[in-house]
Structures are given as structure tokens and as C-alpha cells.
Design an enzyme around this catalytic site. Structure first.
Site, PDB file in Angstrom:
ATOM      1  N   LYS A   1     -11.291 -10.074 -10.297  1.00 52.42           N
ATOM      2  CA  LYS A   1     -12.374  -9.087 -10.353  1.00 52.42           C
ATOM      3  C   LYS A   1     -11.826  -7.688 -10.621  1.00 52.42           C
ATOM      4  CE  LYS A   1     -12.858  -8.806  -5.327  1.00 52.42           C
ATOM      5  NZ  LYS A   1     -11.835  -9.856  -5.085  1.00 52.42           N
TER       6      LYS A   1
ATOM      7  N   LYS B   1      -4.564 -13.187 -15.894  1.00 52.39           N
ATOM      8  CA  LYS B   1      -5.132 -13.843 -14.709  1.00 52.39           C
ATOM      9  C   LYS B   1      -6.576 -13.373 -14.494  1.00 52.39           C
ATOM     10  CE  LYS B   1      -4.527 -14.030  -9.655  1.00 52.39           C
ATOM     11  NZ  LYS B   1      -5.541 -13.349  -8.918  1.00 52.39           N
TER      12      LYS B   1
ATOM     13  N   LYS C   1       0.847  -1.205   0.000  1.00 49.47           N
ATOM     14  CA  LYS C   1       0.000   0.000   0.000  1.00 49.47           C
ATOM     15  C   LYS C   1       0.877   1.247   0.000  1.00 49.47           C
ATOM     16  CE  LYS C   1      -4.434  -0.579  -0.045  1.00 49.47           C
ATOM     17  NZ  LYS C   1      -5.182  -1.533   0.739  1.00 49.47           N
TER      18      LYS C   1
HETATM   19  P1  ADP Z   1      -9.563 -11.478  -7.199  1.00 50.90           P
HETATM   20  O1  ADP Z   1      -8.223 -11.536  -7.892  1.00 50.90           O
HETATM   21  O2  ADP Z   1     -10.689 -11.688  -8.153  1.00 50.90           O
HETATM   22  O3  ADP Z   1      -9.710 -10.215  -6.369  1.00 50.90           O
HETATM   23  P2  ADP Z   1      -9.156 -12.705  -4.650  1.00 50.90           P
HETATM   24  O4  ADP Z   1      -7.825 -12.055  -4.529  1.00 50.90           O
HETATM   25  O5  ADP Z   1     -10.294 -12.224  -3.809  1.00 50.90           O
HETATM   26  O6  ADP Z   1      -9.599 -12.694  -6.189  1.00 50.90           O
HETATM   27  O7  ADP Z   1      -8.911 -14.260  -4.435  1.00 50.90           O
HETATM   28  C1  ADP Z   1      -9.670 -15.083  -3.591  1.00 50.90           C
HETATM   29  C2  ADP Z   1      -9.128 -16.493  -3.711  1.00 50.90           C
HETATM   30  O8  ADP Z   1      -9.282 -17.003  -5.052  1.00 50.90           O
HETATM   31  C3  ADP Z   1      -7.624 -16.609  -3.414  1.00 50.90           C
HETATM   32  O9  ADP Z   1      -7.408 -17.820  -2.701  1.00 50.90           O
HETATM   33  C4  ADP Z   1      -6.973 -16.667  -4.769  1.00 50.90           C
HETATM   34  O10 ADP Z   1      -5.766 -17.393  -4.744  1.00 50.90           O
HETATM   35  C5  ADP Z   1      -8.037 -17.387  -5.611  1.00 50.90           C
HETATM   36  N1  ADP Z   1      -7.989 -16.884  -7.004  1.00 50.90           N
HETATM   37  C6  ADP Z   1      -8.355 -15.659  -7.438  1.00 50.90           C
HETATM   38  N2  ADP Z   1      -8.191 -15.529  -8.780  1.00 50.90           N
HETATM   39  C7  ADP Z   1      -7.682 -16.711  -9.200  1.00 50.90           C
HETATM   40  C8  ADP Z   1      -7.289 -17.209 -10.491  1.00 50.90           C
HETATM   41  N3  ADP Z   1      -7.401 -16.476 -11.593  1.00 50.90           N
HETATM   42  N4  ADP Z   1      -6.811 -18.468 -10.557  1.00 50.90           N
HETATM   43  C9  ADP Z   1      -6.693 -19.244  -9.437  1.00 50.90           C
HETATM   44  N5  ADP Z   1      -7.059 -18.828  -8.196  1.00 50.90           N
HETATM   45  C10 ADP Z   1      -7.545 -17.581  -8.069  1.00 50.90           C
END
Ligand code: ADP
Ligand code: TRP
Length: 313
Positions: free
Chosen positions: A195, A192, A113
Site C-alpha cells: 500500500k 513488491k 525509525k
Molecule cells: P503493505 O506492504 O501493503 O503495507 P503490510 O506490511 O501491512 O502490507 O503486510 C501485511 C501482511 O501481508 C504481512 O504478513 C505481509 O507479509 C503480507 N504482504 C504484504 N504485501 C505482500 C506482498 N506483496 N506479497 C506477499 N505478502 C505480502
């Protein structure tokens, strides 16, 4: 030998996508198939960045419903909200009094951050000690987390060691379980799926939204096949199944996307039906039962902690 206790936590961060499913939900469901343990919705951690009460409430309900639909069995895993067990914030304070400011300044979440020029609130700064409290209150053996959370589990071990040294053996030092083999699920643009990139395929949205996301997968006609479609399709079928299909439909992206929609439906259709049948009342009941069970464990641990530090007279 007694079974090892698992503890995992997740932030209630909105609608889940299929990357979350393969990266987080599915492995958690598999682990809890033959382990006991706790799954905590980290709503107080979410408060370090979320200031929309309606959204926090809705996300919490959604994420619990999604985990239940994905196959978490609430008779095996205690599912509860962090804010329902006040011992978490209480113990976090005690750990805050044991670690130094320079130690917390090395924590990635805070460092990232600051590096981005964003002012961190004090909650974000002490975030690792709240997470240490989450884990250590339950005599946890194993913490299944993604690579990004490894340091936080190290911090939990450090908090346990500092407390044990100051006040006598009290906390078990937990181990992280990093799930390396889980590949990154690509999004509709090939990056990747996340969201924050707006390239997701939702897990539990209406069929029309899921179809729209797949129709929007970026294709280009320079290669042998539409790689972005193939990469997502691979989550559902083997190369041996897919290669003839893609060879027979060269340049017919519409047919390939329709095949992907159909294969996804086979995987997620039953889960979506289960999700639609889970009511908010059922979710609240699961959380109420979970809170009661978690509180029983946490309050016994804190009684010991209070005695050891000298605040129980
Ligand atoms: P985002 O990237 O959509 O914000 P988060 O960081 O909230 O997702 O991730 C929540 C969980 O989902 C974590 O355990 C993360 O490792 C898994 N995750 C998120 N995106 C992926 C992806 N593209 N492939 C595999 N695992 C993912
Ligand atoms: N910090 C974790 C994340 O953002 C969530 C979390 C909070 C957690 N407390 C935990 C994970 C305890 C494992 C154990 O993903």
C-alpha cells in the site's frame, strides 16, 4: 498429544490487497484449518503510528470482515481486539520492568525509525514487550509471522525466560513459524505490491476499481510478453495454462488483461460475495465473543502472574 496453540496478531492497517491475501490471509486460513488458536487485532500496536480514531475503528471492522470472508472460522479461532483484554497492557508493563533499555534499542522497528531520522514514541520503543505479552498470556506454542516479525518472537522468548528466572516457571517459550515458501506478490508496476507504493490490486473493492487497477498494470512492448501482467496472472493459473494464452495474444494486452480479470473473478468472486453479506453487527458480535473467551484465558494467567510478583495480597 494436545494440539499446539497458535497465536497471531495483525495491525488493522486499511484495505487489504491481493498481496496481503496470498502472503497473510490465505496461509492463516490454512493453518487454522487444523489448529486452534487466537487471532488478535493489534489496535494498541497500531496506536504507535495512527492518530485517527475513525480510521482505526473502520480498519478494525474491515480487517475482521475480510478474515471472516477469507474463511476464518470463529468457532475454531478466537478473534479479538487487543484493547478488549486489558491484561495485555498490564503484562507489557511487567515485562518493561524486566528488560533493559539497550536490549529494546536493538529492536528493528525502533532502530529503523531512528535510522530514518524519525522520532520514535515510547510506545514504539516498548512495542516488543506488548507483543511478548500478547503471545505469552495464552501459553502459545507457535506464532505464524512473516520474516520481519522474527525478532519480535525472539524478544517474547527472552521476556518469558527473564520472568521465569526471576519469579519461577510461568511462561511457555513460543516458537516462530516463518512461512518461507510464500513468494512476494508483485504489484501493478512489477515491484513488491504494497500500500505504501500505490501499486496494489484491492481484494474486496467494487469491480470497477479492481478492473481499473488491472488496466493500469504497467506493460512494455520490449519483451516477449507483458511480464507484469504475467507475474500477477501466475497467482491464478499455471505456466502450462498461461503460455499458450500469452503466445496466442502477443501484443494484445487488452485481451490478456481481460483474461486476468476473469481468472481473478473465479478465485475471488465467491469470497467477495461472502464479504458483502457480512454485516458490521456480525463482526462486532464475533469480536465480543472473542473478547470474552480471550479474557477468560488471560485473566487466569494474570492471576498467577500477580501472585508470583507479589502484588496480590
Ligand atoms: P503493505 O506492504 O501493503 O503495507 P503490510 O506490511 O501491512 O502490507 O503486510 C501485511 C501482511 O501481508 C504481512 O504478513 C505481509 O507479509 C503480507 N504482504 C504484504 N504485501 C505482500 C506482498 N506483496 N506479497 C506477499 N505478502 C505480502
Ligand atoms: N507486530 C505484528 C505486525 O506488525 C502484529 C502483532 C502484534 C503480532 N502482536 C502480535 C503478531 C503477536 C504475532 C503475535 O505484523
Amino acid at each position: 498429544m494436545a494440539q499446539k496453540r497458535l497465536f497471531t496478531g495483525l495491525q488493522p492497517s486499511g484495505k487489504l490487497h491481493i498481496g496481503n491475501y496470498f502472503g497473510a490471509l490465505k496461509p492463516t486460513v490454512e493453518l487454522f484449518g487444523d489448529h486452534d488458536g487466537l487471532i488478535m487485532i493489534a489496535d494498541y500496536h497500531a496506536l504507535t503510528s495512527l492518530r485517527r480514531p475513525e480510521q482505526l475503528r473502520a480498519n478494525t471492522v474491515d480487517v475482521v470482515g475480510d478474515y471472516l470472508a477469507a474463511g476464518i472460522d470463529p468457532s475454531k479461532a478466537i478473534i479479538f481486539k487487543q484493547s478488549d483484554v486489558q491484561e495485555h497492557t498490564e503484562l507489557a508493563w511487567i515485562f518493561d520492568c524486566l528488560v533493559s533499555v539497550p536490549f529494546l534499542m536493538q529492536a528493528h522497528a525502533y532502530k529503523d525509525k531512528v535510522a530514518k531520522g524519525i522520532e520514535a514514541n515510547a510506545g514504539l520503543f516498548t512495542y516488543p514487550m506488548l507483543m511478548a505479552a500478547d503471545i505469552l498470556l495464552y501459553d502459545t506454542d507457535v506464532v505464524p509471522v512473516g520474516e520481519d516479525q522474527r525478532q519480535h518472537v525472539e524478544y517474547a522468548r527472552e521476556a518469558a525466560a527473564k520472568f521465569n528466572l526471576a519469579f519461577g516457571p510461568t511462561f511457555k517459550e513460543p516458537a516462530e513459524l516463518i512461512q518461507k515458501e510464500i513468494a512476494v506478490v508483485p504489484g501493478t508496476d512489477g515491484k513488491k505490491m504494497s500500500k505504501s507504493y500505490g501499486n496494489t490490486i484491492p481484494l474486496f473493492a467494487p469491480t470497477a476499481d479492481i478492473t481499473a487497477a488491472i488496466v493500469n498494470i504497467v506493460t512494455d512492448s520490449t519483451g516477449e510478453r507483458p511480464e507484469n501482467v504475467y507475474a500477477i496472472h501466475k497467482l491464478f493459473k499455471s505456466d502450462a495454462d498461461l503460455e499458450p494464452l500469452y503466445a496466442a495474444n502477443k501484443n494484445n494486452y487488452k485481451a490478456l488483461k481481460e483474461a486476468l480479470i476473469a481468472d481473478m473473478e473465479v478465485c475471488f468472486g465467491p469470497m467477495r460475495q461472502r464479504r458483502a453479506s457480512i454485516t458490521e453487527d456480525q463482526i462486532k458480535q464475533v469480536l465480543a465473543d472473542g473478547a470474552q473467551k480471550a479474557r477468560a484465558l488471560a485473566s487466569a494467567k494474570m492471576a498467577d502472574v500477580r501472585k508470583k510478583i507479589g502484588v496480590s495480597l
